[in-house]
Design a protein around this motif. Structure first.
Motif, PDB file in Angstrom:
ATOM      1  N   GLU A  52       0.808  -1.215   0.000  1.00  0.00           N
ATOM      2  CA  GLU A  52       0.000   0.000   0.000  1.00  0.00           C
ATOM      3  C   GLU A  52       0.847   1.274   0.000  1.00  0.00           C
ATOM      4  O   GLU A  52       0.323   2.373   0.039  1.00  0.00           O
ATOM      5  N   GLY A  53       2.165   1.140   0.020  1.00  0.00           N
ATOM      6  CA  GLY A  53       3.056   2.294  -0.002  1.00  0.00           C
ATOM      7  C   GLY A  53       3.406   2.857   1.362  1.00  0.00           C
ATOM      8  O   GLY A  53       3.983   3.934   1.461  1.00  0.00           O
ATOM      9  N   VAL A  54       3.068   2.126   2.416  1.00  0.00           N
ATOM     10  CA  VAL A  54       3.354   2.594   3.776  1.00  0.00           C
ATOM     11  C   VAL A  54       4.775   2.174   4.164  1.00  0.00           C
ATOM     12  O   VAL A  54       5.117   0.993   4.092  1.00  0.00           O
ATOM     13  N   PRO A  55       5.628   3.129   4.560  1.00  0.00           N
ATOM     14  CA  PRO A  55       6.984   2.754   4.983  1.00  0.00           C
ATOM     15  C   PRO A  55       6.953   2.027   6.326  1.00  0.00           C
ATOM     16  O   PRO A  55       6.140   2.339   7.198  1.00  0.00           O
ATOM     17  N   VAL A  56       7.833   1.047   6.467  1.00  0.00           N
ATOM     18  CA  VAL A  56       7.980   0.320   7.733  1.00  0.00           C
ATOM     19  C   VAL A  56       9.432   0.416   8.180  1.00  0.00           C
ATOM     20  O   VAL A  56      10.346   0.475   7.366  1.00  0.00           O
ATOM     21  N   TYR A  57       9.624   0.430   9.503  1.00  0.00           N
ATOM     22  CA  TYR A  57      10.960   0.584  10.078  1.00  0.00           C
ATOM     23  C   TYR A  57      10.977  -0.110  11.431  1.00  0.00           C
ATOM     24  O   TYR A  57      10.103   0.098  12.254  1.00  0.00           O
ATOM     25  N   LYS A  58      11.954  -0.962  11.636  1.00  0.00           N
ATOM     26  CA  LYS A  58      12.082  -1.674  12.911  1.00  0.00           C
ATOM     27  C   LYS A  58      13.563  -1.825  13.231  1.00  0.00           C
ATOM     28  O   LYS A  58      14.365  -2.157  12.372  1.00  0.00           O
ATOM     29  N   VAL A  59      13.924  -1.571  14.484  1.00  0.00           N
ATOM     30  CA  VAL A  59      15.296  -1.761  14.957  1.00  0.00           C
ATOM     31  C   VAL A  59      15.262  -2.814  16.049  1.00  0.00           C
ATOM     32  O   VAL A  59      14.404  -2.784  16.927  1.00  0.00           O
TER      33      VAL A  59
END
Length: 69
Positions: A52-59
């Protein structure tokens, strides 16, 4: 085998790149890669974009220890 047993640390910033990683319906994925360092704590950063074009970020962090396999 010689490189695997090396005492020289692997200082690369990117150790795995997978532009086609697919996340399952349950929200999980399994990633398998070679880690060049031993006996250390690694900071892992996951970045991506959903369909859907949503950025994801996880550390997250993980500890490395010498495998006996």
């Amino acid at each position: 085998e010689e490189k695997r047993k090396s005492q020289i640390p692997d200082l690369r910033k990117t150790i795995h790149w997978d532009p086609d990683l697919q996340i399952g319906e349950d929200g999980n994925a399994t990633v398998v890669f070679y880690n060049g360092d031993r006996y250390t704590r690694v900071k892992c950063i996951l970045e991506g974009i959903t369909y859907e074009g949503v950025p994801v970020y996880k550390v997250f962090h993980y500890n490395v220890s010498l495998s006996r396999d």
